[in-house]
Design an enzyme around this catalytic site. Structure first.
Site, short mmCIF file in Angstrom:
data_model
loop_
_atom_site.label_atom_id
_atom_site.label_comp_id
_atom_site.label_asym_id
_atom_site.label_seq_id
_atom_site.Cartn_x
_atom_site.Cartn_y
_atom_site.Cartn_z
CB CYS A 108 92.77 35.97 48.67
SG CYS A 108 93.34 37.80 48.87
CG ASP A 109 95.77 32.40 50.31
OD1 ASP A 109 96.11 33.56 49.92
OD2 ASP A 109 96.39 31.66 51.15
CB CYS A 183 99.78 39.23 51.17
SG CYS A 183 98.37 39.55 52.52
CB SER A 505 101.17 30.93 54.96
OG SER A 505 101.41 32.38 54.12
C1 LIG Z 1 98.11 34.91 54.56
C2 LIG Z 1 98.86 34.47 53.25
C3 LIG Z 1 100.10 34.92 53.39
O1 LIG Z 1 98.22 35.12 52.21
C4 LIG Z 1 98.52 32.90 53.06
O2 LIG Z 1 97.29 32.63 53.13
C5 LIG Z 1 99.12 32.33 52.01
O3 LIG Z 1 98.81 31.40 51.90
O4 LIG Z 1 100.09 32.87 51.36
MG LIG Z 2 96.94 30.85 52.49
#
Ligand SMILES: CC(C)(O)[C@@H](O)C(=O)O
Ligand SMILES: [Mg+2]
Length: 598
Positions: A108-109, A183, A505
């Site tokens: 993730c991010d 996501c 985001s």
């Molecule tokens: C929750 C998300 C959509 O993952 C966001 O943190 C992003 O920066 O894309």
């Molecule tokens: Mg993010």
């Protein structure tokens, strides 16, 4: 070093293992984050492959913050600083135990960029392998309508819309995130994992193969084998071309940024790429990114910019297919190599399914499809698409002749309101507001902005300014996802601008301009904006201007400095010692929001 060997023996290292490369496996497994919840067995799979290939795996864990769960409350202050903490902890573990090589199991991010910073700082042979994207969701609404292609942001913006009933919001929330994985749109996690693949530090298919699919097992195993091969080449054959800084060269940064711009990736990628470049001691700046954004067209629109999800990008051939289209248009630099290929030609010949002679392995990999069954475990399904999406005219990945726009999906703007630059994801901006003039509504925090939007204080035509949310001012440069999702949910997504020294985001779309540098807390002009001032934005000409005479701004600055300096007027925010430590060192966003320590 008998003591060290004695302890390693106690940790399970065999006497025959001494002399083999020690490979640190930085695993970011945590049950808090759906993008990481399935990674516990992954660390073991990578380790087994390292052992099998003749290395000594040593796995350890890093932290991982879920931006989506931290979003909208004080937790989000920790998100960006966690990137630098992750970079440091990987450095600590590798250097403290003298590891020879590294596999980064990220997703993730902040985890992928944190590990990327560490890899470029340490410069030992490294392979990246992430956890893979989440599948899209499908909900049946109360009236029987079926909504597919759902993703996290569907749940967030529908929740703010008066047109969606509470019952349907419940159904959408339940269906929006059906599996483990990062996501499902072109949000920050997937943007960074695609970028790492384009940089050449990850294997083909890594950024797009779904988290639930059995096909990811081969990626994890190959990552383990590959890192041992790289370690042998470096330590036994003196081949320094395998090192991260040799692979992630200036040319590779250009190619990765071109890929990102062609896909309209998250604006966070700009921040993280600048931070990674600093670790690599590369002079790569916002100016370089600006140049790419003018040269590279937008070839792919994934959510939130369009209706496609990562599973569709994969079916269209993934990152090698997009790079293939860019290459055919002469938009990639050829002087690059990767952890898996000696040249760009070899890389694309083997992996670009649109390029003429893809390997059977590539064809098989890109047929990996979503299972459409709720699952939080890796390898829980092995569905296949019947065919690939090779439609370069109207499909998910287009060729340059059928680009969405000649200009890329990301742009850098400058002007008196942001002298050092700010960023906007043009792929997510409606054509009708590429140029915009409107009165400022000044808000001194994300919380205040949410109140103003939901409370009706923001009207169509307004420029919402959210300040003191930069790296130092927030601190931590929060993502303004809720304000942007609520603008959309309130039907203001195409009629308002949002300008902030915070960030967004990857799920944000609309005329959302972030990373305004210098930030308010560092005395940027954004600190001088007053309600009703006119803000003029011109994306085609890459400018952002506060239409207030210079003399008036100088007066306001003198008044502000006399009153105690650059601090938000109204704010009740608890900032911990850990966050204040980051804030005391953080540079503005145009420098990657990294910490400067002298
Ligand atoms: C929750 C998300 C959509 O993952 C966001 O943190 C992003 O920066 O894309
Ligand atoms: Mg993010």
């Amino acid at each position: 070093m008998a003591g060290a060997r004695a302890l390693l023996r106690a940790a399970g290292v065999d006497r025959n293992d001494f002399g083999k490369p020690i490979v640190a496996v930085a695993n970011s497994f945590t049950e808090f984050v759906p993008g990481h919840t399935h990674l516990q067995p992954v660390g073991r799979i990578v380790s087994a492959a390292i052992k099998e290939a003749g290395g000594v795996p040593r796995e350890f864990n890093t932290i991982a913050v879920d931006d989506g769960i931290a979003m909208g409350h004080g937790g989000m202050l920790y998100s960006l600083p966690s990137r630098d903490l992750i970079a440091d902890s990987v450095e600590y573990m590798v250097n403290a135990h003298c590891a020879d090589a590294l596999v980064c199991v990220s997703n993730c991010d902040k985890i992928t960029p944190g590990m990327l910073m560490a890899a470029l700082r340490l410069n030992v042979p490294t392979v990246f392998v992430s956890g893979g994207p989440m599948e899209g969701g499908t909900a049946t609404l109360a009236d029987g309508t079926v909504r597919d292609g759902l993703h996290l942001i569907s749940a967030m913006s529908d929740a703010a819309s008066d047109a969606v009933t509470d019952e349907d919001i419940g159904r959408i929330e339940e269906a929006a995130c059906p599996t483990c994985g990062s996501c499902s749109g072109m949000y920050t996690a997937n943007s960074m994992n695609c970028l790492t693949e384009a940089l050449g530090l990850a294997l083909p298919g890594n950024g797009t193969t779904l988290a639930t699919h059995t096909a990811r097992r081969a990626l994890y195993e190959a990552a383990g084998r590959t890192v041992v091969e790289l370690a042998h080449r470096y330590y036994e054959q003196d081949d320094a071309t395998v090192l991260p800084r040799a692979i992630a060269s200036r040319a590779a940064f250009d190619n990765a940024m071109s890929l990102d711009i062609a896909m309209g990736g998250s604006t966070n990628t700009i921040l993280h790429l600048l931070a990674a470049a600093r670790e690599a001691e590369l002079d790569y700046t916002l100016r370089d990114i600006e140049d790419r954004s003018r040269a590279v067209p937008c070839l792919c629109k994934v959510a939130p910019n369009g209706r496609y999800l990562m599973e569709d990008v994969h079916r269209a051939g993934g990152i090698p297919a997009i790079m293939g289209e860019l290459h055919r248009a002469g938009l990639l630099r050829e002087d690059v190599h990767t952890v898996h290929a000696g040249s760009l030609g070899e890389w694309l010949k083997t992996w670009d399914v649109r390029g003429g002679s893809p390997s059977p392995e590539a064809l098989e990999l890109f047929h990996a499809a979503p299972g459409r069954v709720r699952s939080a475990t890796a390898f829980s399904q092995s569905k296949r698409w019947e065919d690939l999406d090779l439609d370069a005219e109207n499909g998910c990945v287009r060729d340059t002749a059928h680009a969405y726009s000649a200009d890329g999906g990301l742009a850098v703007l400058r002007g008196n309101l942001s002298e050092d630059g700010c960023v906007v994801k043009t792929a997510g901006v409606d054509e009708s507001i590429l140029t915009f003039t409107g009165p400022a509504v000044v808000l001194e925090s994300q919380e205040e902005a949410v109140e103003a939007i939901l409370g009706g204080r923001v009207q169509a035509g307004d420029a919402v300014v959210i300040r003191y949310e930069g790296p130092r001012g927030g601190p931590g440069m929060q993502e303004m996802l809720y304000p942007t999702a609520y603008l959309k949910g309130r039907g203001l997504g195409k009629s308002c601008a949002l300008v902030t020294d915070g960030r967004f985001s990857g799920g944000t779309s609309g005329l959302s301009i972030g990373h305004v540098s210098p930030e308010a807390a560092a005395g940027g002009v954004i600190a001088l904006v007053e309600d009703g001032d006119t803000i003029v934005i011109d994306i085609p000409n890459r400018s952002i201007r506060l239409d207030v005479p210079r003399a008036v701004l100088a007066e306001r600055r003198a008044r502000l400095e006399a009153a105690g300096g650059y601090r938000p007027g109204r704010r009740d925010r608890v900032v911990s010692t850990a966050l204040r430590a980051y804030a005391s060192m953080a540079l503005s966003a145009d420098k990657g929001a990294v910490r400067e320590v002298n």
